[in-house]
Design a protein around this motif. Structure first.
Motif, PDB file in Angstrom:
ATOM      1  N   PHE A   1      -6.351   3.363   3.738  1.00  0.00           N
ATOM      2  CA  PHE A   1      -5.805   2.028   3.550  1.00  0.00           C
ATOM      3  C   PHE A   1      -6.162   0.998   4.616  1.00  0.00           C
ATOM      4  CE2 PHE A   1      -3.040   4.514   0.723  1.00  0.00           C
ATOM      5  CZ  PHE A   1      -3.239   3.773  -0.441  1.00  0.00           C
TER       6      PHE A   1
ATOM      7  N   VAL B   1       0.852  -1.185   0.000  1.00  0.00           N
ATOM      8  CA  VAL B   1       0.000   0.000   0.000  1.00  0.00           C
ATOM      9  C   VAL B   1       0.888   1.235   0.000  1.00  0.00           C
ATOM     10  CG1 VAL B   1      -1.910  -1.155   1.145  1.00  0.00           C
ATOM     11  CG2 VAL B   1      -0.192   0.032   2.521  1.00  0.00           C
ATOM     12  N   TYR B   2       0.274   2.364  -0.329  1.00  0.00           N
ATOM     13  CA  TYR B   2       1.043   3.597  -0.486  1.00  0.00           C
ATOM     14  C   TYR B   2       1.444   4.177   0.864  1.00  0.00           C
ATOM     15  CZ  TYR B   2       2.370   8.074  -2.563  1.00  0.00           C
ATOM     16  OH  TYR B   2       3.062   9.184  -2.971  1.00  0.00           O
ATOM     17  N   ASP B   3       0.528   4.146   1.831  1.00  0.00           N
ATOM     18  CA  ASP B   3       0.798   4.795   3.102  1.00  0.00           C
ATOM     19  C   ASP B   3      -0.144   4.215   4.153  1.00  0.00           C
ATOM     20  OD1 ASP B   3       1.327   6.441   5.229  1.00  0.00           O
ATOM     21  OD2 ASP B   3       0.455   8.243   4.347  1.00  0.00           O
ATOM     22  N   VAL B   4       0.386   3.456   5.109  1.00  0.00           N
ATOM     23  CA  VAL B   4      -0.475   2.828   6.105  1.00  0.00           C
ATOM     24  C   VAL B   4      -1.090   3.858   7.053  1.00  0.00           C
ATOM     25  CG1 VAL B   4       0.695   0.601   6.060  1.00  0.00           C
ATOM     26  CG2 VAL B   4       1.523   2.389   7.602  1.00  0.00           C
TER      27      VAL B   4
ATOM     28  N   SER C   1       4.679  -1.169   2.850  1.00  0.00           N
ATOM     29  CA  SER C   1       4.287   0.176   2.424  1.00  0.00           C
ATOM     30  C   SER C   1       5.417   0.823   1.633  1.00  0.00           C
ATOM     31  CB  SER C   1       3.947   1.048   3.637  1.00  0.00           C
ATOM     32  OG  SER C   1       3.810   2.414   3.261  1.00  0.00           O
TER      33      SER C   1
ATOM     34  N   LEU D   1      -9.005  -1.151   3.427  1.00  0.00           N
ATOM     35  CA  LEU D   1      -8.582  -1.958   2.285  1.00  0.00           C
ATOM     36  C   LEU D   1      -7.750  -3.150   2.759  1.00  0.00           C
ATOM     37  CD1 LEU D   1      -8.242  -2.309  -0.826  1.00  0.00           C
ATOM     38  CD2 LEU D   1      -6.196  -0.894  -0.624  1.00  0.00           C
ATOM     39  N   ILE D   2      -6.795  -2.884   3.658  1.00  0.00           N
ATOM     40  CA  ILE D   2      -5.960  -3.959   4.199  1.00  0.00           C
ATOM     41  C   ILE D   2      -6.822  -4.999   4.910  1.00  0.00           C
ATOM     42  CG2 ILE D   2      -4.165  -4.494   5.899  1.00  0.00           C
ATOM     43  CD1 ILE D   2      -2.969  -1.703   5.266  1.00  0.00           C
TER      44      ILE D   2
ATOM     45  N   LYS E   1     -14.245   0.034   0.583  1.00  0.00           N
ATOM     46  CA  LYS E   1     -12.832  -0.322   0.531  1.00  0.00           C
ATOM     47  C   LYS E   1     -12.586  -1.776   0.926  1.00  0.00           C
ATOM     48  CE  LYS E   1     -12.593   3.449   2.898  1.00  0.00           C
ATOM     49  NZ  LYS E   1     -13.833   4.067   2.379  1.00  0.00           N
TER      50      LYS E   1
ATOM     51  N   ASP F   1     -13.933   9.186  -1.071  1.00  0.00           N
ATOM     52  CA  ASP F   1     -13.419   7.979  -0.408  1.00  0.00           C
ATOM     53  C   ASP F   1     -14.415   7.427   0.593  1.00  0.00           C
ATOM     54  OD1 ASP F   1     -11.029   7.784  -1.765  1.00  0.00           O
ATOM     55  OD2 ASP F   1      -9.823   8.689  -0.169  1.00  0.00           O
TER      56      ASP F   1
ATOM     57  N   TYR G   1      -1.037  -1.390  -4.498  1.00  0.00           N
ATOM     58  CA  TYR G   1      -1.554  -0.063  -4.840  1.00  0.00           C
ATOM     59  C   TYR G   1      -0.343   0.731  -5.305  1.00  0.00           C
ATOM     60  CZ  TYR G   1      -5.136   3.581  -4.487  1.00  0.00           C
ATOM     61  OH  TYR G   1      -6.056   4.551  -4.766  1.00  0.00           O
TER      62      TYR G   1
ATOM     63  N   ASN H   1      -2.339   6.807   6.006  1.00  0.00           N
ATOM     64  CA  ASN H   1      -3.489   7.368   5.298  1.00  0.00           C
ATOM     65  C   ASN H   1      -4.734   6.565   5.674  1.00  0.00           C
ATOM     66  OD1 ASN H   1      -5.524   7.870   3.269  1.00  0.00           O
ATOM     67  ND2 ASN H   1      -3.925   8.688   1.944  1.00  0.00           N
TER      68      ASN H   1
END
Length: 350
Positions: free
Chosen positions: A102, A94-97, A124, A105-106, A315, A296, A149, A99
């Motif tokens: 996410f 993922v891009y940033d835990v 990440s 989504l996780i 998500k 979102d 992602y 944020n």
């Protein structure tokens, strides 16, 4: 021989030894049992040889390791000594835990994987797209498949993944070798603009995040505005970084450069929260003086007063779809695409 680490081993016997034919089959990664068939041993023997157990003779170990190298077989280092050899390990990038987008989504990925008896290893890129290729290469050697992602171009992604099924998030995959779960962001932004117009707004601005490489929001905003007969001057779309600070700075600029602006569509909820705070600092009433719409559907938007109107995404469902696509790829099926449809969640800010 191998093609992108994808093989099937067919064995036929003849007097004096075995002859091994390799048949190339797309979308099937070499398995421990493929190595066993090629080396002419049991899969338990392969496991002992790969893990350097002392009870195996040197000649057998040499034959197994040669077969593994020939087939480009990569055992999961995460699985060694932790789970039974047949457990499937999924790498998740993922891009940033931090944020708030996410965690849900996780959770969706982990829940769907656990239902299948799989384990998930989360990593990440830490807000740095330049780390993505290294992470992909690392997880490709450790996991049975990867869900990610990503922001790097398709050619960079493809080069970094060798022979391991990959599912990318928030991206289309036309003509690519990986599966995908995408979001119909354009439809979501169009719904936001239609909602604002229905509420009487004619001067609408946008806070965009071009570094996120997701042009669908801007495209949807401009297309729907034109369809509604609105004129959007260049200064009514402000590019910012994807953060609370960026959202605040973007709103201040929009407010200063666009007299009469009555509504703002933000790139996502995080940016919208920054815009919301900036509007309050400027003494503006929400939604009386300025309406704010995010994207979102983060739960944190409900804590504002009034709560944030947003384009909501399921998500957890995105994570479930990614795991389902991964399962298809592991079964040898061709890459597919799932699209998540957002919905307008009307709260108090617009």
């Amino acid at each position: 021989m191998t093609v992108n680490g994808i093989v099937r081993v067919m064995v036929r016997r003849r007097q004096g030894g075995s002859v091994y034919d390799l048949r190339i089959v797309e979308n099937k990664r070499a398995t421990l049992r493929d190595v066993a068939r090629l080396a002419g041993v049991s899969h338990q023997t392969v496991s002992r040889a790969i893990n350097d157990k002392g009870e195996i003779d040197p000649e057998t170990r040499r034959r197994v390791l040669e077969a593994a190298q020939q087939l480009n077989y990569r055992p999961s280092r995460f699985a060694r000594g932790l789970v039974k050899p047949d457990t499937t390990t999924i790498g998740l990038i993922v891009y940033d835990v931090v944020n708030p987008f996410f965690p849900e989504l996780i959770a969706g990925v982990i829940e769907a994987a656990e239902r299948r008896g799989w384990q998930v290893v989360v990593s990440s890129s830490q807000d740095d797209p330049g780390r993505e290729a290294d992470l992909l290469r690392s997880l490709s050697g450790q996991a049975d498949a990867v869900i990610a992602y990503l922001f790097q171009p398709n050619d960079v992604i493809t080069a970094a993944v060798s022979g391991v099924p990959l599912v990318v998030m928030s991206r289309r995959n036309e003509g690519q070798s990986f599966g995908a779960v995408d979001i119909d962001v354009e439809a979501g932004v169009r719904a936001a603009v239609r909602h604002l117009v229905a509420r009487g707004h004619r001067r609408i601005g946008m806070i965009d995040c071009p570094a996120a490489a997701d042009p669908g929001r801007r495209a949807g905003f401009l297309a729907e505005a034109a369809g509604q007969g609105l004129t959007v001057p260049a200064e009514a779309i402000v590019p910012v970084e994807q953060s609370l600070t960026g959202g605040g700075a973007g709103f201040e600029r929009l407010h200063a450069e666009n007299p009469g602006l009555t509504a703002v569509v933000a790139f996502n909820d995080l940016v919208a929260l920054g815009a919301y705070r900036a509007a309050r600092r400027l003494g503006l009433d929400i939604p009386g003086d300025i309406a704010v719409v995010g994207f979102d559907g983060l739960g944190i938007g409900e804590l504002l007063d009034p709560p944030l109107t947003t384009i909501a995404l399921d998500k957890r469902r995105m994570g479930e779809l990614a795991v389902a696509e991964t399962e298809r790829l592991l079964a040898g099926e061709p890459p597919g695409l799932s699209v998540v449809e957002p919905r307008l969640l009307i709260r108090g800010s617009a």
